[in-house]
Design a protein around this motif. Structure first.
Motif, PDB file in Angstrom:
ATOM      1  N   LYS A  21       0.770  -1.201  -0.186  1.00 34.04           N
ATOM      2  CA  LYS A  21      -0.066   0.065  -0.025  1.00 34.04           C
ATOM      3  C   LYS A  21       0.799   1.174   0.034  1.00 34.04           C
ATOM      4  N   GLY A  22       0.335   2.248  -0.209  1.00 29.55           N
ATOM      5  CA  GLY A  22       1.227   3.504  -0.111  1.00 29.55           C
ATOM      6  C   GLY A  22       1.904   3.751   1.038  1.00 29.55           C
ATOM      7  N   LYS A  23       3.064   4.277   0.726  1.00 33.47           N
ATOM      8  CA  LYS A  23       4.177   4.374   1.620  1.00 33.47           C
ATOM      9  C   LYS A  23       5.165   5.458   1.639  1.00 33.47           C
ATOM     10  N   GLN A  24       5.421   6.355   2.591  1.00 30.53           N
ATOM     11  CA  GLN A  24       6.273   7.621   2.519  1.00 30.53           C
ATOM     12  C   GLN A  24       7.752   6.982   2.819  1.00 30.53           C
ATOM     13  N   ILE A  25       8.369   7.522   1.694  1.00 29.14           N
ATOM     14  CA  ILE A  25       9.820   6.982   1.631  1.00 29.14           C
ATOM     15  C   ILE A  25      10.734   8.411   2.052  1.00 29.14           C
ATOM     16  N   GLU A  26      11.758   8.095   2.939  1.00 32.57           N
ATOM     17  CA  GLU A  26      12.625   9.333   3.197  1.00 32.57           C
ATOM     18  C   GLU A  26      13.967   9.092   2.178  1.00 32.57           C
ATOM     19  N   PHE A  27      13.960  10.057   1.325  1.00 30.07           N
ATOM     20  CA  PHE A  27      15.109  10.299   0.572  1.00 30.07           C
ATOM     21  C   PHE A  27      16.084  11.273   1.032  1.00 30.07           C
ATOM     22  N   LYS A  28      17.320  11.052   0.710  1.00 22.39           N
ATOM     23  CA  LYS A  28      18.330  11.904   1.164  1.00 22.39           C
ATOM     24  C   LYS A  28      17.953  13.254   0.336  1.00 22.39           C
ATOM     25  N   LYS A  29      18.108  14.538   1.322  1.00 24.15           N
ATOM     26  CA  LYS A  29      17.682  15.667   0.756  1.00 24.15           C
ATOM     27  C   LYS A  29      18.626  16.049  -0.118  1.00 24.15           C
ATOM     28  N   GLY A  30      18.483  16.701  -1.564  1.00 30.40           N
ATOM     29  CA  GLY A  30      19.314  17.062  -2.333  1.00 30.40           C
ATOM     30  C   GLY A  30      20.210  15.992  -2.878  1.00 30.40           C
ATOM     31  N   SER A  31      19.969  14.952  -2.865  1.00 29.78           N
ATOM     32  CA  SER A  31      20.895  13.815  -3.489  1.00 29.78           C
ATOM     33  C   SER A  31      20.000  13.454  -4.695  1.00 29.78           C
ATOM     34  N   LEU A  32      20.977  13.033  -5.805  1.00 30.63           N
ATOM     35  CA  LEU A  32      20.689  12.394  -6.812  1.00 30.63           C
ATOM     36  C   LEU A  32      20.430  10.860  -6.871  1.00 30.63           C
ATOM     37  N   TYR A  33      19.493  10.317  -7.320  1.00 29.67           N
ATOM     38  CA  TYR A  33      19.225   8.727  -7.494  1.00 29.67           C
ATOM     39  C   TYR A  33      18.954   8.453  -9.059  1.00 29.67           C
ATOM     40  N   PHE A  34      19.450   7.074  -9.096  1.00 33.28           N
ATOM     41  CA  PHE A  34      19.416   6.637 -10.363  1.00 33.28           C
ATOM     42  C   PHE A  34      18.651   4.996 -10.035  1.00 33.28           C
ATOM     43  N   GLY A  35      17.775   4.780 -10.921  1.00 35.71           N
ATOM     44  CA  GLY A  35      16.914   3.480 -10.746  1.00 35.71           C
ATOM     45  C   GLY A  35      16.782   2.701 -12.056  1.00 35.71           C
ATOM     46  N   ALA A  36      16.732   1.234 -11.940  1.00 37.47           N
ATOM     47  CA  ALA A  36      16.406   0.357 -13.044  1.00 37.47           C
ATOM     48  C   ALA A  36      15.119  -0.282 -12.397  1.00 37.47           C
ATOM     49  N   ARG A  37      14.154  -0.146 -13.174  1.00 34.53           N
ATOM     50  CA  ARG A  37      12.931  -1.078 -12.850  1.00 34.53           C
ATOM     51  C   ARG A  37      12.544  -2.019 -13.842  1.00 34.53           C
ATOM     52  N   PHE A  38      12.281  -3.251 -13.311  1.00 40.58           N
ATOM     53  CA  PHE A  38      12.152  -4.462 -13.745  1.00 40.58           C
ATOM     54  C   PHE A  38      10.478  -4.638 -14.322  1.00 40.58           C
ATOM     55  N   PHE A  39      10.174  -5.472 -15.411  1.00 36.96           N
ATOM     56  CA  PHE A  39       9.036  -5.572 -15.687  1.00 36.96           C
ATOM     57  C   PHE A  39       8.597  -6.864 -14.390  1.00 36.96           C
ATOM     58  N   PRO A  40       7.294  -7.118 -14.059  1.00 35.27           N
ATOM     59  CA  PRO A  40       6.911  -7.963 -13.161  1.00 35.27           C
ATOM     60  C   PRO A  40       7.217  -9.212 -13.538  1.00 35.27           C
ATOM     61  N   GLY A  41       7.981 -10.210 -12.650  1.00 38.68           N
ATOM     62  CA  GLY A  41       7.985 -11.567 -13.195  1.00 38.68           C
ATOM     63  C   GLY A  41       9.473 -11.778 -13.736  1.00 38.68           C
ATOM     64  N   THR A  42      10.350 -10.553 -13.804  1.00 43.71           N
ATOM     65  CA  THR A  42      11.510 -10.943 -14.254  1.00 43.71           C
ATOM     66  C   THR A  42      12.923 -10.899 -13.578  1.00 43.71           C
ATOM     67  N   ALA A  43      12.893 -10.156 -12.470  1.00 40.58           N
ATOM     68  CA  ALA A  43      14.125  -9.619 -11.676  1.00 40.58           C
ATOM     69  C   ALA A  43      14.416 -10.902 -10.927  1.00 40.58           C
ATOM     70  N   LYS A  44      13.991 -11.926 -10.972  1.00 39.74           N
ATOM     71  CA  LYS A  44      14.536 -13.283 -10.140  1.00 39.74           C
ATOM     72  C   LYS A  44      15.684 -13.803 -11.110  1.00 39.74           C
ATOM     73  N   GLN A  45      15.818 -13.198 -12.380  1.00 45.60           N
ATOM     74  CA  GLN A  45      16.952 -13.792 -13.000  1.00 45.60           C
ATOM     75  C   GLN A  45      18.299 -13.305 -12.711  1.00 45.60           C
ATOM     76  N   ILE A  46      18.110 -12.115 -12.133  1.00 45.91           N
ATOM     77  CA  ILE A  46      19.349 -11.271 -11.552  1.00 45.91           C
ATOM     78  C   ILE A  46      19.466 -11.420 -10.218  1.00 45.91           C
ATOM     79  N   LEU A  47      18.444 -11.569  -9.273  1.00 42.03           N
ATOM     80  CA  LEU A  47      18.536 -11.646  -7.803  1.00 42.03           C
ATOM     81  C   LEU A  47      18.652 -12.941  -7.388  1.00 42.03           C
ATOM     82  N   LYS A  48      18.409 -14.076  -8.115  1.00 38.82           N
ATOM     83  CA  LYS A  48      18.735 -15.307  -7.533  1.00 38.82           C
ATOM     84  C   LYS A  48      17.949 -15.746  -6.529  1.00 38.82           C
ATOM     85  N   SER A  49      16.626 -15.055  -6.097  1.00 36.18           N
ATOM     86  CA  SER A  49      15.917 -15.392  -4.928  1.00 36.18           C
ATOM     87  C   SER A  49      14.482 -15.129  -5.047  1.00 36.18           C
ATOM     88  N   PRO A  50      13.700 -15.804  -4.372  1.00 34.33           N
ATOM     89  CA  PRO A  50      12.236 -15.662  -4.655  1.00 34.33           C
ATOM     90  C   PRO A  50      12.059 -14.276  -4.420  1.00 34.33           C
TER      91      PRO A  50
END
Length: 263
Positions: free
Chosen positions: A76-105
């Motif tokens: 459900k919706g959740k407030q996330i505390e990111f570091k103020k003034g910081s730069l973030y970079f993200g990679a988002r997987f399609f549902p059902g595909t990340a297990k190939q790289i993370l090797k965990s359920p």
């Protein structure tokens, strides 16, 4: 988003930040989106993460202490505390595909944020390179080298998961687990267990998320539409059902989103 394709999104990463840029994922078909944003230094509001049914690897591009975290879908919706003034970079997987790289359920990551180094102990050098890169494009290139090195085709997404995701997506989340089980010939328990392993959450919750994400997309595209019409177009029982679930998943009302007064 259309009826046969689900693109997981975090709308507040764009609405509540600065310098937001994004690009569709790699040609492998496993990555949905790359994105980058800077957290405002003069805004005390936390940034809301909404349920998206997938996995992000999020890099905090700090000069002194770069880190990367595996972020599972919230329930459900959740407030996330990111570091103020910081730069973030993200990679988002399609549902059902990340297990190939993370090797965990993937259920291991649901509603959690785990340091990438705790999952892959040899990731430090890649994290430093990606965080220290001089541009968005360079970070993408470096991540794809890292991803290719970690990916294992032997652990590909099962055809059952691909089938279930397609059925949920094409129905816009309006399909029961019992119907999914009947179409596959498996029990509802087996369908749910396999789905949690490869997607991280139950098919019932994922269906609700697909419907919510569709409604958020429609709301931003059609700001003059009535809530009753939007509820019907997104697959909700009625307007009250739509508003209640929208608030649960986004921590805001549809009216707040329309007027830009979201938390």
């Amino acid at each position: 988003m259309n009826n046969s394709f689900y693109l997981p999104e975090q709308p507040f990463f764009k609405l509540s930040t600065r310098q937001f840029v994004s690009r569709v994922g790699s040609s492998s078909g496993l990555l949905a989106q790359y994105y980058s944003f800077k957290v405002p230094s003069n805004d005390d509001r936390a940034i809301v993460a909404v349920p998206d049914g997938t996995i992000d690897i999020l890099f905090h591009c700090s000069d002194s202490a770069p880190t990367a975290s595996v972020c599972g879908s919230v329930k459900k919706g959740k407030q996330i505390e990111f570091k103020k003034g910081s730069l973030y970079f993200g990679a988002r997987f399609f549902p059902g595909t990340a297990k190939q790289i993370l090797k965990s359920p993937l259920s291991k990551f649901t509603d959690r944020e785990i340091l990438l180094d705790d999952i892959q102990s040899n990731s430090d050098e890649s994290v430093e390179l990606i965080c220290g890169a001089g541009s968005f494009d360079e970070r993408i290139s470096l991540f794809e080298k890292y991803y290719t090195h970690c990916n294992n085709d032997k652990d590909c997404t099962p055809s059952l998961i691909s089938f279930l995701l397609k059925k949920i997506n094409t129905s816009c989340g309006e399909i029961r687990v019992q119907a999914l089980a009947e179409e596959t010939g498996y029990s509802t328990r087996h369908v749910s267990n396999v789905f949690k392993k490869y997607v991280g959450i139950s098919p019932k919750l994922f269906s609700r998320i697909v419907r919510f994400q569709r409604s958020f997309s429609l709301l931003r595209l059609q700001k003059k539409v009535t809530f009753a019409d939007l509820a019907q177009n997104a697959g909700y029982y009625d307007q009250a059902h739509f508003i209640n679930e929208f608030k649960e998943f986004s921590m805001n009302t549809p009216t707040q989103i329309i007027h830009g007064s979201f938390c």
